[in-house]
Design a protein around this motif. Sequence first.
Motif, PDB file in Angstrom:
ATOM      1  N   SER A 167       0.821  -1.207   0.000  1.00 11.79           N
ATOM      2  CA  SER A 167       0.000   0.000   0.000  1.00 11.79           C
ATOM      3  C   SER A 167       0.856   1.258   0.000  1.00 11.79           C
ATOM      4  O   SER A 167       0.497   2.269  -0.613  1.00 11.79           O
ATOM      5  CB  SER A 167      -0.932   0.001   1.216  1.00 11.79           C
ATOM      6  N   VAL A 168       1.990   1.223   0.677  1.00  5.76           N
ATOM      7  CA  VAL A 168       2.892   2.370   0.696  1.00  5.76           C
ATOM      8  C   VAL A 168       3.383   2.668  -0.711  1.00  5.76           C
ATOM      9  O   VAL A 168       3.406   3.821  -1.165  1.00  5.76           O
ATOM     10  CB  VAL A 168       4.078   2.107   1.642  1.00  5.76           C
ATOM     11  N   VAL A 169       3.767   1.650  -1.438  1.00 11.79           N
ATOM     12  CA  VAL A 169       4.262   1.843  -2.802  1.00 11.79           C
ATOM     13  C   VAL A 169       3.171   2.402  -3.696  1.00 11.79           C
ATOM     14  O   VAL A 169       3.394   3.321  -4.483  1.00 11.79           O
ATOM     15  CB  VAL A 169       4.808   0.505  -3.359  1.00 11.79           C
ATOM     16  N   SER A 170       1.966   1.863  -3.586  1.00 14.28           N
ATOM     17  CA  SER A 170       0.878   2.296  -4.465  1.00 14.28           C
ATOM     18  C   SER A 170       0.521   3.760  -4.242  1.00 14.28           C
ATOM     19  O   SER A 170       0.146   4.461  -5.186  1.00 14.28           O
ATOM     20  CB  SER A 170      -0.352   1.416  -4.242  1.00 14.28           C
ATOM     21  N   ASP A 171       0.642   4.240  -3.012  1.00 10.30           N
ATOM     22  CA  ASP A 171       0.331   5.644  -2.747  1.00 10.30           C
ATOM     23  C   ASP A 171       1.326   6.578  -3.418  1.00 10.30           C
ATOM     24  O   ASP A 171       0.976   7.709  -3.768  1.00 10.30           O
ATOM     25  CB  ASP A 171       0.324   5.906  -1.234  1.00 10.30           C
ATOM     26  N   PHE A 172       2.544   6.120  -3.610  1.00  7.87           N
ATOM     27  CA  PHE A 172       3.527   6.939  -4.317  1.00  7.87           C
ATOM     28  C   PHE A 172       3.392   6.809  -5.831  1.00  7.87           C
ATOM     29  O   PHE A 172       3.728   7.738  -6.566  1.00  7.87           O
ATOM     30  CB  PHE A 172       4.946   6.529  -3.916  1.00  7.87           C
ATOM     31  N   VAL A 173       2.916   5.660  -6.294  1.00  8.27           N
ATOM     32  CA  VAL A 173       2.930   5.371  -7.722  1.00  8.27           C
ATOM     33  C   VAL A 173       1.737   5.975  -8.447  1.00  8.27           C
ATOM     34  O   VAL A 173       1.849   6.389  -9.596  1.00  8.27           O
ATOM     35  CB  VAL A 173       2.983   3.842  -7.954  1.00  8.27           C
ATOM     36  N   HIS A 174       0.578   6.045  -7.802  1.00  6.46           N
ATOM     37  CA  HIS A 174      -0.645   6.462  -8.497  1.00  6.46           C
ATOM     38  C   HIS A 174      -0.436   7.773  -9.233  1.00  6.46           C
ATOM     39  O   HIS A 174       0.042   8.764  -8.678  1.00  6.46           O
ATOM     40  CB  HIS A 174      -1.801   6.621  -7.503  1.00  6.46           C
ATOM     41  N   SER A 175      -0.804   7.795 -10.513  1.00  9.12           N
ATOM     42  CA  SER A 175      -0.597   8.981 -11.338  1.00  9.12           C
ATOM     43  C   SER A 175      -1.537  10.115 -10.974  1.00  9.12           C
ATOM     44  O   SER A 175      -1.250  11.277 -11.273  1.00  9.12           O
ATOM     45  CB  SER A 175      -0.776   8.624 -12.824  1.00  9.12           C
ATOM     46  N   HIS A 176      -2.691   9.799 -10.344  1.00 11.04           N
ATOM     47  CA  HIS A 176      -3.632  10.866 -10.015  1.00 11.04           C
ATOM     48  C   HIS A 176      -3.206  11.629  -8.750  1.00 11.04           C
ATOM     49  O   HIS A 176      -3.780  12.661  -8.431  1.00 11.04           O
ATOM     50  CB  HIS A 176      -5.034  10.292  -9.811  1.00 11.04           C
ATOM     51  N   VAL A 177      -2.204  11.101  -8.039  1.00 10.50           N
ATOM     52  CA  VAL A 177      -1.709  11.776  -6.845  1.00 10.50           C
ATOM     53  C   VAL A 177      -0.724  12.866  -7.272  1.00 10.50           C
ATOM     54  O   VAL A 177       0.204  12.618  -8.046  1.00 10.50           O
ATOM     55  CB  VAL A 177      -1.019  10.783  -5.895  1.00 10.50           C
ATOM     56  N   ARG A 178      -0.946  14.069  -6.787  1.00  6.85           N
ATOM     57  CA  ARG A 178      -0.041  15.171  -7.109  1.00  6.85           C
ATOM     58  C   ARG A 178       1.303  14.935  -6.431  1.00  6.85           C
ATOM     59  O   ARG A 178       1.381  14.832  -5.205  1.00  6.85           O
ATOM     60  CB  ARG A 178      -0.647  16.494  -6.659  1.00  6.85           C
ATOM     61  N   PHE A 179       2.344  14.879  -7.230  1.00  6.41           N
ATOM     62  CA  PHE A 179       3.679  14.568  -6.709  1.00  6.41           C
ATOM     63  C   PHE A 179       4.340  15.866  -6.258  1.00  6.41           C
ATOM     64  O   PHE A 179       5.142  16.466  -6.969  1.00  6.41           O
ATOM     65  CB  PHE A 179       4.505  13.870  -7.786  1.00  6.41           C
ATOM     66  N   THR A 180       4.010  16.287  -5.055  1.00  4.57           N
ATOM     67  CA  THR A 180       4.526  17.529  -4.499  1.00  4.57           C
ATOM     68  C   THR A 180       5.943  17.325  -3.972  1.00  4.57           C
ATOM     69  O   THR A 180       6.392  16.181  -3.769  1.00  4.57           O
ATOM     70  CB  THR A 180       3.625  18.020  -3.368  1.00  4.57           C
ATOM     71  N   PRO A 181       6.686  18.404  -3.721  1.00  2.00           N
ATOM     72  CA  PRO A 181       8.014  18.239  -3.101  1.00  2.00           C
ATOM     73  C   PRO A 181       7.951  17.536  -1.752  1.00  2.00           C
ATOM     74  O   PRO A 181       8.859  16.776  -1.414  1.00  2.00           O
ATOM     75  CB  PRO A 181       8.502  19.685  -2.963  1.00  2.00           C
ATOM     76  N   GLN A 182       6.878  17.766  -0.977  1.00  2.00           N
ATOM     77  CA  GLN A 182       6.749  17.067   0.300  1.00  2.00           C
ATOM     78  C   GLN A 182       6.589  15.567   0.078  1.00  2.00           C
ATOM     79  O   GLN A 182       7.167  14.757   0.812  1.00  2.00           O
ATOM     80  CB  GLN A 182       5.561  17.613   1.093  1.00  2.00           C
ATOM     81  N   LEU A 183       5.798  15.174  -0.936  1.00  2.00           N
ATOM     82  CA  LEU A 183       5.642  13.751  -1.234  1.00  2.00           C
ATOM     83  C   LEU A 183       6.952  13.162  -1.730  1.00  2.00           C
ATOM     84  O   LEU A 183       7.263  11.997  -1.442  1.00  2.00           O
ATOM     85  CB  LEU A 183       4.535  13.561  -2.275  1.00  2.00           C
ATOM     86  N   ALA A 184       7.728  13.946  -2.471  1.00  2.00           N
ATOM     87  CA  ALA A 184       9.032  13.475  -2.934  1.00  2.00           C
ATOM     88  C   ALA A 184       9.964  13.218  -1.750  1.00  2.00           C
ATOM     89  O   ALA A 184      10.686  12.210  -1.720  1.00  2.00           O
ATOM     90  CB  ALA A 184       9.644  14.492  -3.887  1.00  2.00           C
TER      91      ALA A 184
END
Length: 340
Positions: A167-184
């Motif tokens: 589940s941790v990996v999928s939360d990073f991978v999903h394309s609909h999730v905005r990849f913000t600097p905090q998420l990076a």
Amino acid sequence: MVTRDTATADALLPAASHAFTHEDTEAQERALKLIERHGTYLTDAISREEILTSAAPIAPGLHTRVTKALGIGAEGALQAACEDTLPPVPSPVALASPPTLVAETVEETGALLVSHGILPVADFERTLDGLVRWAHEDRAALLEALEPIAATRWWSRTCRRPLPDDSVVSDFVHSHVRFTPQLALDLVLASLHQRIAPSATKEAIDGGGATAGCLPDGPFRARFWEIAHRLLTDPQPFLLSTPSWDNGLLEPGELTDRLETYQWLGAHVGACDFAQALLHRGPADRPQAKRPTPRARPALGSLRSRVHRRHRTRVRAVRAYRLALHRRCCHRSRPLARHP
């Protein structure tokens, strides 16, 4: 008073025009009406020029009214007085040296994770480079210092509702999730704490960062997936793509120094990291801005000295082990003395 004595217009109307610089628009409007009513009584050119100068900061819609109040021929002078001038382009500021302490790196990481809005490029890149450097230099000390921050993150096993690894990996991978600097940064920290498997990061890299090639932030995603994969498999000594200036530019000479240090250390150059470095690289013929102190050479020199010390320590340990082993073998093979 101007109505009773028109000769006072040259003294009173310029004084009233100083209200144009007031923040209150109502005060500006009152001064403008006064000049419109009695502007025809002006006889001194110096008084007209002072009014035009005071009218420079007012809104463009009020310029025509000032022109009519001052009479024919004042429009050109008003346009000259109100000519827009852009502020000078700010000079770039060199990035500070990488954090020299683990505590400093952790403190800056925590500040960026809780901040809102757009993160400053200089702070973000410096903190990211510090995390990569300390993960290569002293991973155990970095993980220990990061424990208070990791305990509050959603991907941590110590949070209130720990998530499964998949589940941790999928939360990073999903394309609909905005990849913000905090998420990076969360992706980097989760990789440091081994909440993501190397196979997952490799799959994300081979797949373009989970279909990131068709996304506007595709290169940004790919860069951090590569950093996460290297943290799990082969930590980098530092990032090649860290800019030299706060505007994102990287000096060509500094990039050359970093590549030479990579070659000297035998480190593998990441494809995305090197591509980002080339994108950040400024033109070679660009005028060099004044830099108070070079940033890269002391940091790379200190890294080389640390590697030298570590290598000497290992060589001494191996020599001591071989000497002890040789003495033990010689002692065992020594024949026993026979008594007569």
